[in-house]
Design an enzyme around this catalytic site. Structure first.
Site, PDB file in Angstrom:
ATOM      1  N   CYS A  99     -13.590   8.774  -0.120  1.00 34.91           N
ATOM      2  CA  CYS A  99     -14.248   7.515   0.220  1.00 34.91           C
ATOM      3  C   CYS A  99     -15.664   7.543  -0.341  1.00 34.91           C
ATOM      4  CB  CYS A  99     -14.276   7.362   1.741  1.00 34.91           C
ATOM      5  SG  CYS A  99     -15.041   5.840   2.303  1.00 34.91           S
ATOM      6  N   GLU A 142      -8.980   0.405   2.679  1.00 38.22           N
ATOM      7  CA  GLU A 142     -10.075  -0.588   2.682  1.00 38.22           C
ATOM      8  C   GLU A 142      -9.981  -1.497   3.905  1.00 38.22           C
ATOM      9  OE1 GLU A 142     -12.393   0.122   0.801  1.00 38.22           O
ATOM     10  OE2 GLU A 142     -11.275   1.397  -0.581  1.00 38.22           O
ATOM     11  N   HIS A 145     -11.644  -0.070   6.872  1.00 34.90           N
ATOM     12  CA  HIS A 145     -13.110  -0.242   6.898  1.00 34.90           C
ATOM     13  C   HIS A 145     -13.510  -1.519   7.640  1.00 34.90           C
ATOM     14  CE1 HIS A 145     -14.745   3.071   4.585  1.00 34.90           C
ATOM     15  NE2 HIS A 145     -13.902   2.863   3.582  1.00 34.90           N
TER      16      HIS A 145
HETATM   17 ZN    ZN Z   1     -13.530   4.215   2.079  1.00 32.39          ZN
END
Ligand code: ZN
Length: 184
Positions: A99, A142, A145
């Site tokens: 990441c 993603e 997140h």
């Molecule tokens: Zn990430």
């Protein structure tokens, strides 16, 4: 009028923005189009295959991905997903993940191998697509997140113990809940 994309600062592990649940995008205007361009440019700057708005400090439900860049590094095929929703998932796959917000830490993560995701594109059209393999993994990473979830949250206790010291090291630079990566 288009302008040159801006490179955005990356928020690193320890920054509180990475733990927030992001807000829905209400309208796609010129500002959002420019932000999407900046997000894409920033993803490529860090050799990423995906990047989410919270990672640049913007708590909104926008992700960009480019699953093809690994096989074809010279060709950019970015895809922007606004307000994505993972509607269905099945199967199982294990992938070594990293990441941009957790530099130099990699670990194997088990996730569903097939997903159905719906999202709005930059033309304000809603789509519903099936993804499998690497692309499915990137979208899930993603998407996490946007929920304030990081890939390290999926690890077993033992796997987390192994990276504990590295995480502490990253977290050390946090000041008032903010931890921004400086250019090397
Ligand atoms: Zn990430």
């Amino acid at each position: 009028m288009s302008r040159k994309p801006k490179l955005l600062p990356i928020h690193i592990y320890g920054d509180k923005v990475l733990r927030l649940k992001s807000e829905e995008v209400q309208k796609i205007d010129e500002n959002l189009l420019q932000f999407a361009e900046d997000l894409i440019a920033t993803m490529y700057q860090w050799d990423g295959v995906g990047l989410s708005a919270p990672q640049v400090g913007v708590s909104k439900r926008i992700i960009v991905i480019d699953p093809q860049i690994k096989d074809n590094p010279k060709k950019h095929s970015p895809m922007v997903m606004i307000n994505p929703v993972i509607e269905e998932s099945s199967g199982e796959t294990e992938t070594e993940e990293g990441c941009i917000s957790i530099p130099d830490i990699y670990a194997k993560v088990v996730r569903p191998s097939n997903i159905t995701v719906s999202y709005t594109d930059l033309q304000n059209e809603r789509h519903r697509i099936n993804l499998s393999g690497y692309a499915a993994v990137i979208v899930q990473h993603e998407y996490d997140h946007l929920e304030g979830i990081l890939f390290i949250d999926h690890l077993s206790t033992i796997a987390r113990l192994k990276i504990r010291n590295k995480l502490k090291e990253l977290q050390k630079n946090t000041v008032d809940g903010i931890n921004i990566r400086c250019e090397e």
